[in-house]
Design an enzyme around this catalytic site. Sequence first.
Site, PDB file in Angstrom:
ATOM      1  CB  CYS A   1      47.017  49.557  31.451  1.00  0.00           C
ATOM      2  SG  CYS A   1      46.237  47.983  31.055  1.00  0.00           S
TER       3      CYS A   1
ATOM      4  CB  CYS B   1      39.579  48.596  33.750  1.00  0.00           C
ATOM      5  SG  CYS B   1      40.210  47.148  32.886  1.00  0.00           S
TER       6      CYS B   1
ATOM      7  CB  CYS C   1      42.007  50.904  36.248  1.00  0.00           C
ATOM      8  SG  CYS C   1      43.781  50.667  36.460  1.00  0.00           S
TER       9      CYS C   1
ATOM     10  CB  CYS D   1      51.500  41.029  45.669  1.00  0.00           C
ATOM     11  SG  CYS D   1      50.859  40.104  47.059  1.00  0.00           S
TER      12      CYS D   1
ATOM     13  CB  CYS E   1      51.376  37.058  44.855  1.00  0.00           C
ATOM     14  SG  CYS E   1      49.812  37.421  44.006  1.00  0.00           S
TER      15      CYS E   1
ATOM     16  CB  CYS F   1      45.211  35.681  44.136  1.00  0.00           C
ATOM     17  SG  CYS F   1      44.648  37.192  44.932  1.00  0.00           S
TER      18      CYS F   1
ATOM     19  NE  ARG G   1      45.504  39.497  50.301  1.00  0.00           N
ATOM     20  CZ  ARG G   1      45.671  38.412  49.546  1.00  0.00           C
ATOM     21  NH1 ARG G   1      45.241  38.412  48.310  1.00  0.00           N
ATOM     22  NH2 ARG G   1      46.290  37.376  50.013  1.00  0.00           N
TER      23      ARG G   1
HETATM   24 FE1  SF4 Z   1      44.912  47.779  32.845  1.00  0.00          FE
HETATM   25 FE2  SF4 Z   1      43.944  48.856  35.054  1.00  0.00          FE
HETATM   26 FE3  SF4 Z   1      42.386  47.284  33.552  1.00  0.00          FE
HETATM   27 FE4  SF4 Z   1      44.446  46.225  34.948  1.00  0.00          FE
HETATM   28  S1  SF4 Z   1      42.615  47.190  35.808  1.00  0.00           S
HETATM   29  S2  SF4 Z   1      43.883  45.774  32.813  1.00  0.00           S
HETATM   30  S3  SF4 Z   1      45.964  47.904  34.818  1.00  0.00           S
HETATM   31  S4  SF4 Z   1      43.261  49.290  32.947  1.00  0.00           S
END
Ligand code: SF4
Length: 334
Positions: free
Chosen positions: A56, A60, A63, A98, A129, A189, A261
């Site tokens: 990705c 974040c 993550c 999901c 989902c 959600c 949830r």
């Molecule tokens: Fe990407 Fe993870 Fe951020 Fe989602 S949470 S946008 S998968 S880095």
Amino acid sequence: MSLQTVRHDWTFEQVSALYDEPFMELVWQAQNIHRANFPINTIQISTLQNIKVGGCPEDCSWCGQSVYHGVKSEPLLSLEKVIEGAKQAKQNGASRYCLAASWRSPTKRNLDSVIEMVKAIKALDLEACITVGQLNQEQAEKLKEAGLDFYNHNLETSENHFAKVSTTRSYDTRLNTLKNVRAAGINVCSGGILGMGETIEDRLNLLITLANLPEHPQSVPVNQLVRIAGTPLENEQNVDEFEFIRIIALARIMMPTSYVRLSGGRVQMPPLMQTLCFMAGANSIHFGGKKLLVTPNVTTDADQALFQQLKLNFVQTPQSACNHKTIPLTVLSA
Ligand code: SF4
Ligand code: DTB
């Protein structure tokens, strides 16, 4: 104020006063509101499948799938594998399947593939989902046409704290995706993660933003950070259990007809902790599947044991708080 009142005008002072109630009082209020809006002893179970692991472009810090610090990228899961997983989930009692993909936003080709998956899930008579990144209005409408029931897009934390844990995307863009999803008539959600170094004020502000949206998200996931090795948040402290349960109770009180949830971090919650969360108004979990996204989920055996212990039933078609059908526990062991 009646137990069913849906409000969109929560102030920080009101929410903060509720948060500071004695623990039993807060949980009791939440439990009363829960009982007024939902069948008791009943939870909804969804099964999560990661269809596009890693790679990705966002950063974040919680993550395990970011290019900056996550697992290596894998290709999109095949339609056949999705159907296989959805059948298994249905057999295990899930009412919703999901799909998650680690994209900033789906390309035309990605969206077409996901639409095929959504149609296949719906053909199995499951709710569908997905969480596949930012959506514009046209993309949201296409998904609605394909029969998509829910779109997951978390606000994650307060606007203030968000900028400290994710720098490549903005809170406003996230709110805009929620707006597009809502306008397309898809159930929203949206929730967040506790334990990312945020203050209690940040947690309350997250709930206030969610509850003061033009419509409450129909589903509100409350995750506890899963500390993933190699991520900037790998050394964060565990969330205090009582603080976590207070947030569940507040979510129930502030969004009385939404499903709340337990999702990420349930592995770190002993059965009694999860039970207190259910007492405080949580009524949905991510169940089954070996993994959530990149980390292990609670085993189905452990969950089945807890469900039996608590004598819980399962919602079969949870479109709204008013048209539940419940299925008895025995269906699960059939
Ligand atoms: Fe990407 Fe993870 Fe951020 Fe989602 S949470 S946008 S998968 S880095
Ligand atoms: C949500 O709020 N929680 C799910 C789902 N939405 C996509 C994800 C939980 C992830 C837990 C950590 C991991 O495995 O990456």
